[in-house]
Design a protein around this motif. Structure first.
Motif, PDB file in Angstrom:
ATOM      1  N   PRO A  62      43.231  31.079 -80.095  1.00 17.41           N
ATOM      2  CA  PRO A  62      42.162  30.608 -79.202  1.00 17.41           C
ATOM      3  C   PRO A  62      41.279  29.532 -79.811  1.00 17.41           C
ATOM      4  CG  PRO A  62      41.624  32.758 -80.093  1.00 17.41           C
ATOM      5  CD  PRO A  62      43.029  32.471 -80.519  1.00 17.41           C
ATOM      6  N   PHE A  63      41.344  29.345 -81.136  1.00 20.71           N
ATOM      7  CA  PHE A  63      40.489  28.358 -81.784  1.00 20.71           C
ATOM      8  C   PHE A  63      41.319  27.236 -82.393  1.00 20.71           C
ATOM      9  CE2 PHE A  63      37.949  32.346 -82.392  1.00 20.71           C
ATOM     10  CZ  PHE A  63      36.981  32.025 -81.451  1.00 20.71           C
ATOM     11  N   GLU A  64      40.729  26.054 -82.426  1.00 20.49           N
ATOM     12  CA  GLU A  64      41.371  24.910 -83.077  1.00 20.49           C
ATOM     13  C   GLU A  64      41.206  25.038 -84.591  1.00 20.49           C
ATOM     14  OE1 GLU A  64      42.864  22.204 -81.720  1.00 20.49           O
ATOM     15  OE2 GLU A  64      42.666  22.859 -79.648  1.00 20.49           O
ATOM     16  N   ASN A  65      42.176  24.494 -85.324  1.00 16.94           N
ATOM     17  CA  ASN A  65      42.044  24.453 -86.784  1.00 16.94           C
ATOM     18  C   ASN A  65      40.933  23.488 -87.180  1.00 16.94           C
ATOM     19  OD1 ASN A  65      44.153  26.216 -87.259  1.00 16.94           O
ATOM     20  ND2 ASN A  65      45.677  24.593 -87.276  1.00 16.94           N
ATOM     21  N   ASN A  66      40.241  23.819 -88.252  1.00 18.38           N
ATOM     22  CA  ASN A  66      39.153  22.970 -88.732  1.00 18.38           C
ATOM     23  C   ASN A  66      39.676  22.114 -89.887  1.00 18.38           C
ATOM     24  OD1 ASN A  66      36.833  21.801 -89.676  1.00 18.38           O
ATOM     25  ND2 ASN A  66      35.591  23.647 -89.483  1.00 18.38           N
ATOM     26  N   GLY A  67      40.132  20.911 -89.561  1.00 18.47           N
ATOM     27  CA  GLY A  67      40.727  20.044 -90.558  1.00 18.47           C
ATOM     28  C   GLY A  67      39.775  19.642 -91.657  1.00 18.47           C
ATOM     29  N   SER A  68      38.476  19.513 -91.353  1.00 17.36           N
ATOM     30  CA  SER A  68      37.523  19.077 -92.365  1.00 17.36           C
ATOM     31  C   SER A  68      37.411  20.089 -93.490  1.00 17.36           C
ATOM     32  CB  SER A  68      36.151  18.841 -91.730  1.00 17.36           C
ATOM     33  OG  SER A  68      35.635  20.035 -91.177  1.00 17.36           O
ATOM     34  N   THR A  69      37.592  21.381 -93.178  1.00 15.24           N
ATOM     35  CA  THR A  69      37.568  22.399 -94.223  1.00 15.24           C
ATOM     36  C   THR A  69      38.770  22.239 -95.126  1.00 15.24           C
ATOM     37  OG1 THR A  69      36.469  23.901 -92.697  1.00 15.24           O
ATOM     38  CG2 THR A  69      37.402  24.859 -94.686  1.00 15.24           C
ATOM     39  N   LEU A  70      39.941  21.991 -94.544  1.00 10.92           N
ATOM     40  CA  LEU A  70      41.157  21.844 -95.335  1.00 10.92           C
ATOM     41  C   LEU A  70      41.047  20.681 -96.307  1.00 10.92           C
ATOM     42  CD1 LEU A  70      43.870  22.472 -92.587  1.00 10.92           C
ATOM     43  CD2 LEU A  70      43.026  24.067 -94.299  1.00 10.92           C
ATOM     44  N   ASP A  71      40.284  19.655 -95.955  1.00  7.62           N
ATOM     45  CA  ASP A  71      40.130  18.502 -96.830  1.00  7.62           C
ATOM     46  C   ASP A  71      39.458  18.854 -98.142  1.00  7.62           C
ATOM     47  OD1 ASP A  71      41.311  16.833 -94.986  1.00  7.62           O
ATOM     48  OD2 ASP A  71      39.421  16.218 -94.061  1.00  7.62           O
ATOM     49  N   LEU A  72      38.687  19.947 -98.165  1.00  7.27           N
ATOM     50  CA  LEU A  72      37.973  20.327 -99.384  1.00  7.27           C
ATOM     51  C   LEU A  72      38.789  21.258-100.271  1.00  7.27           C
ATOM     52  CD1 LEU A  72      34.422  21.085 -97.920  1.00  7.27           C
ATOM     53  CD2 LEU A  72      35.392  18.880 -98.596  1.00  7.27           C
ATOM     54  N   LEU A  73      39.794  21.913 -99.724  1.00  9.33           N
ATOM     55  CA  LEU A  73      40.552  22.900-100.486  1.00  9.33           C
ATOM     56  C   LEU A  73      41.422  22.232-101.539  1.00  9.33           C
ATOM     57  CD1 LEU A  73      41.741  25.330 -97.650  1.00  9.33           C
ATOM     58  CD2 LEU A  73      39.748  25.531 -99.132  1.00  9.33           C
ATOM     59  N   SER A  74      41.636  22.940-102.627  1.00 11.77           N
ATOM     60  CA  SER A  74      42.540  22.448-103.660  1.00 11.77           C
ATOM     61  C   SER A  74      43.970  22.448-103.142  1.00 11.77           C
ATOM     62  CB  SER A  74      42.434  23.330-104.907  1.00 11.77           C
ATOM     63  OG  SER A  74      42.889  24.649-104.613  1.00 11.77           O
ATOM     64  N   GLU A  75      44.825  21.690-103.795  1.00 17.71           N
ATOM     65  CA  GLU A  75      46.229  21.620-103.372  1.00 17.71           C
ATOM     66  C   GLU A  75      46.871  23.003-103.421  1.00 17.71           C
ATOM     67  OE1 GLU A  75      47.890  19.140-102.154  1.00 17.71           O
ATOM     68  OE2 GLU A  75      46.287  17.655-102.348  1.00 17.71           O
ATOM     69  N   GLY A  95      41.903  30.951 -70.777  1.00 18.50           N
ATOM     70  CA  GLY A  95      40.456  30.815 -70.682  1.00 18.50           C
ATOM     71  C   GLY A  95      39.747  32.112 -71.019  1.00 18.50           C
ATOM     72  N   GLN A  96      40.267  33.215 -70.508  1.00 17.12           N
ATOM     73  CA  GLN A  96      39.670  34.513 -70.821  1.00 17.12           C
ATOM     74  C   GLN A  96      39.911  34.878 -72.274  1.00 17.12           C
ATOM     75  OE1 GLN A  96      41.234  38.314 -69.111  1.00 17.12           O
ATOM     76  NE2 GLN A  96      39.155  38.530 -68.308  1.00 17.12           N
ATOM     77  N   LEU A  97      41.059  34.503 -72.833  1.00 20.54           N
ATOM     78  CA  LEU A  97      41.321  34.741 -74.248  1.00 20.54           C
ATOM     79  C   LEU A  97      40.280  34.026 -75.108  1.00 20.54           C
ATOM     80  CD1 LEU A  97      43.037  35.657 -76.663  1.00 20.54           C
ATOM     81  CD2 LEU A  97      44.449  33.617 -76.330  1.00 20.54           C
ATOM     82  N   TYR A  98      39.969  32.787 -74.747  1.00 16.12           N
ATOM     83  CA  TYR A  98      38.959  32.018 -75.480  1.00 16.12           C
ATOM     84  C   TYR A  98      37.594  32.699 -75.367  1.00 16.12           C
ATOM     85  CZ  TYR A  98      35.882  28.091 -76.652  1.00 16.12           C
ATOM     86  OH  TYR A  98      34.911  27.288 -77.209  1.00 16.12           O
ATOM     87  N   GLN A  99      37.232  33.149 -74.182  1.00 20.49           N
ATOM     88  CA  GLN A  99      35.952  33.827 -73.981  1.00 20.49           C
ATOM     89  C   GLN A  99      35.893  35.129 -74.778  1.00 20.49           C
ATOM     90  OE1 GLN A  99      35.289  35.220 -70.004  1.00 20.49           O
ATOM     91  NE2 GLN A  99      33.073  35.356 -70.233  1.00 20.49           N
ATOM     92  N   LEU A 100      36.986  35.884 -74.776  1.00 13.56           N
ATOM     93  CA  LEU A 100      37.040  37.134 -75.529  1.00 13.56           C
ATOM     94  C   LEU A 100      36.927  36.873 -77.027  1.00 13.56           C
ATOM     95  CD1 LEU A 100      37.508  40.220 -75.509  1.00 13.56           C
ATOM     96  CD2 LEU A 100      39.960  39.744 -75.577  1.00 13.56           C
ATOM     97  N   ALA A 101      37.618  35.834 -77.498  1.00 15.16           N
ATOM     98  CA  ALA A 101      37.535  35.493 -78.922  1.00 15.16           C
ATOM     99  C   ALA A 101      36.119  35.086 -79.298  1.00 15.16           C
ATOM    100  CB  ALA A 101      38.525  34.376 -79.245  1.00 15.16           C
ATOM    101  N   LEU A 102      35.440  34.338 -78.423  1.00  9.88           N
ATOM    102  CA  LEU A 102      34.039  33.975 -78.678  1.00  9.88           C
ATOM    103  C   LEU A 102      33.154  35.218 -78.726  1.00  9.88           C
ATOM    104  CD1 LEU A 102      33.329  30.804 -76.506  1.00  9.88           C
ATOM    105  CD2 LEU A 102      33.516  30.937 -78.993  1.00  9.88           C
TER     106      LEU A 102
END
Length: 580
Positions: free
Chosen positions: A396-409, A435-442
């Motif tokens: 239900p959520f998008e990946n947060n690419g900006s976090t991955l940019d900080l992680l070590s290889e 849509g309901q899955l997204y609402q439930l996850a929130l």
């Protein structure tokens, strides 16, 4: 209250010396469990009893969903034999429930789904299953046993990627928490298991009498004592204004109400003070106006010991400043409107269009699509594409690419399950409606979000929008019915507007606070550098120090690309600092 329990201990000699503990014995007179508790408030209700071979303890308050009557001994006896799923289906409140089946040698315990009464458990090779509602108590017990918990590295890598871990895992390798609406079940000589006992999609009262404003009033009547002079965090937005209007509706006309609005005078886009003043004046409430002189990410002298990191850690120094600005005696308890935007979908997702199509609302499709385009200021093709993409996504959520940019290889290449960190209810159930899955996850994300204490305030914060009846009510409404025209949260707006006639619920302008967070990184860049580049996670190799330094430099110039990643990293480092 602080409670510590032991279920089916491996050794009983040590417990025999504990005179202030309550022991539960099985038919053979062996100790099946032991309970110790210390109350910090005299008004916490405790009901303990035995029904046949079932021993149960109930702490707190619960009320019938149908007639609002308080739970009785007969109700608890029936729940003990059937299980806590019956408790959550028929009652709501704030409680901690423990039950021993002395014949089956089984324990099951849980807290209410509103998640403001956390429960933690651990396995001790000396004692067996330990559980407590206080993380420091459970941690100290393990330390005294010679079983000090080590850091759980899997938790930290998941936290840095997602900013949430809802499956019960904690940063300690020996301790877990019981997720909202779940229970820990343990049979002697077996392994503890987490079981889901609450179905938030099925248990809403559907008699047509419940409204969001009515639920708010009912919560305030049951759990808020205005004699304690609580303070409402008043932004002037829809949720906090609704809570203030409900507070006035349940209190006497001349009873003083207190609320506080914080803003940053130097950032015009963040200033919603005129709206806070308007609603406070309309109900004759006293408004504390707090200029946010302390920005996000300001250093703190000491961090509290909590169960896991929290994204609000960037505001610890501000919370201390805010508490000091309130009158003495008025900073013991807060009331917050947090959660309403998640439950009532602000902003609504494009997947709501997919829900309308899957439920055969063909005549409404164009209207739903146009409303989504208006709210998001997006072309119709983008709305349709987003709805189609949601049909194929299991996350239900998008990946947060900006976090991955900080992680070590090394951390980036570790295997990672996109769903393992989600709530057990989401992992075990498959939904047709994205849509309901997204609402439930929130909903689960927000419930998990409120467990962190409102440090430095001494009492837990009230979250009326996250009480069980409100969560179930919001989830009972189709996702495409939560917005209309340019307005989101339409169900909530209509309910409060019809009950109060307050006009500002329909305003379209809203302040923006993200710039304040970036200003905080700019003004406290050296502090961010020291904490994030020289802290525990950097030393353990979770993050790439060079890329993280560049991300802090980039963010200090007002760019938001790396903000969420830095927020997750900062929260984790402050959490570790609190325990070191």
């Amino acid at each position: 209250m602080t409670l510590l329990g032991i279920a089916y201990p491996k050794t009983q000699d040590y417990l025999a010396q504990k005179r202030d503990w309550r022991f539960i014995r099985d038919p053979s007179n062996q100790i099946a469990g032991a309970l110790w508790h210390q109350q910090d408030r005299a008004d916490t209700r405790a009901l303990c009893g035995q029904f046949g071979t079932y021993f149960y303890c109930f702490y707190g308050s619960a009320f019938s969903k149908l007639d609002q009557s308080e739970i009785k001994e007969d109700d608890l006896q029936a729940i003990a034999t059937v299980g806590p799923a019956r408790l959550m289906a028929r009652f709501w409140g704030k409680y901690f429930f423990i039950c021993f089946d002395l014949t089956a040698k089984k324990l099951i315990c849980c807290s209410d789904p509103s998640n403001q009464w956390p429960v933690y458990w651990a396995w001790s090779s000396r004692y067996g299953l330990l559980f407590s509602d206080t993380i420091t108590c459970l941690h100290q017990t393990l330390v005294e046993c010679g079983e000090r918990p080590a850091w759980n590295k899997t938790f930290f890598s998941t936290w840095l990627r997602t900013g949430t871990v809802q499956n019960g895992e904690l940063p300690f390798d020996r301790i877990q928490e019981i997720p909202a609406g779940c229970a820990v079940s343990y049979i002697d000589e077996g392994k503890p298991q987490i079981v889901t006992v609450w179905d938030p999609l099925r248990h809403a009262v559907e008699d047509g009498t419940q409204t969001p404003f009515g639920i708010l009033k009912n919560y305030l009547n049951r759990f808020v004592s205005f004699a304690d002079r609580p303070v409402l965090e008043l932004s002037g937005g829809l949720e906090s204004s609704s809570v203030l209007l409900a507070m006035r509706a349940v209190s006497s006309v001349d009873h003083p109400l207190s609320c506080a609005h914080y803003y940053h005078a130097g950032v015009a886009s963040s200033n919603e003070l005129e709206h806070a003043r308007h609603v406070a004046q309309s109900v004759q409430a006293h408004l504390h106006e707090v200029d946010t002189r302390v920005l996000s990410f300001a250093p703190v002298q000491s961090a509290p010991r909590v169960a896991k990191p929290h994204i609000r850690y960037c505001l610890l120094a501000f919370n201390q400043y805010f508490a000091n600005q309130l009158e003495k005696g008025e900073h013991t308890q807060l009331i917050s409107g947090h959660g309403g935007d998640s439950l009532f979908l602000s902003p609504p997702p494009f997947s709501a269009l997919a829900d309308a199509a899957l439920t055969w609302r063909w005549q409404r499709l164009m209207r739903v699509a146009m409303d989504l385009a208006l709210i998001h200021r997006a072309p119709l093709i983008q709305v349709a594409t987003g709805a189609a993409r949601s049909l194929l996504s299991s996350d239900p959520f998008e990946n947060n690419g900006s976090t991955l940019d900080l992680l070590s290889e090394e951390t980036q290449h570790e295997s990672f399950d996109q769903r393992a960190h989600l709530h057990p209810f989401l992992q075990k159930n498959k939904f047709r409606l994205p849509g309901q899955l997204y609402q439930l996850a929130l909903a689960f994300l927000t419930l998990d979000d409120i467990r962190s204490p409102a440090y430095p305030f001494t009492q837990p914060t009230h979250y009326p929008f996250l009480c069980q009846p409100m969560v179930e009510f919001a989830l009972s409404i189709p996702s495409y019915d939560h917005f209309e025209g340019a307005h989101n949260r339409i169900v909530l707006r209509k309910s409060v507007s019809e009950a109060t006639g307050y006009p500002n619920l329909w305003r379209r302008n809203k302040g923006e606070t993200s710039g304040i967070d970036l200003l905080g990184i700019r003004d406290h860049k050296d502090h961010m550098m020291a904490l994030c580049l020289e802290g525990f996670l950097a030393k353990e190799g979770y993050v790439d120090v060079k890329r993280t330094r560049a991300a802090i430099q980039h963010s200090s110039k007002g760019h938001s690309k790396y903000f969420m990643g830095l927020l997750h990293l900062y929260a984790a480092e402050l959490f570790v600092q609190g325990w070191q």
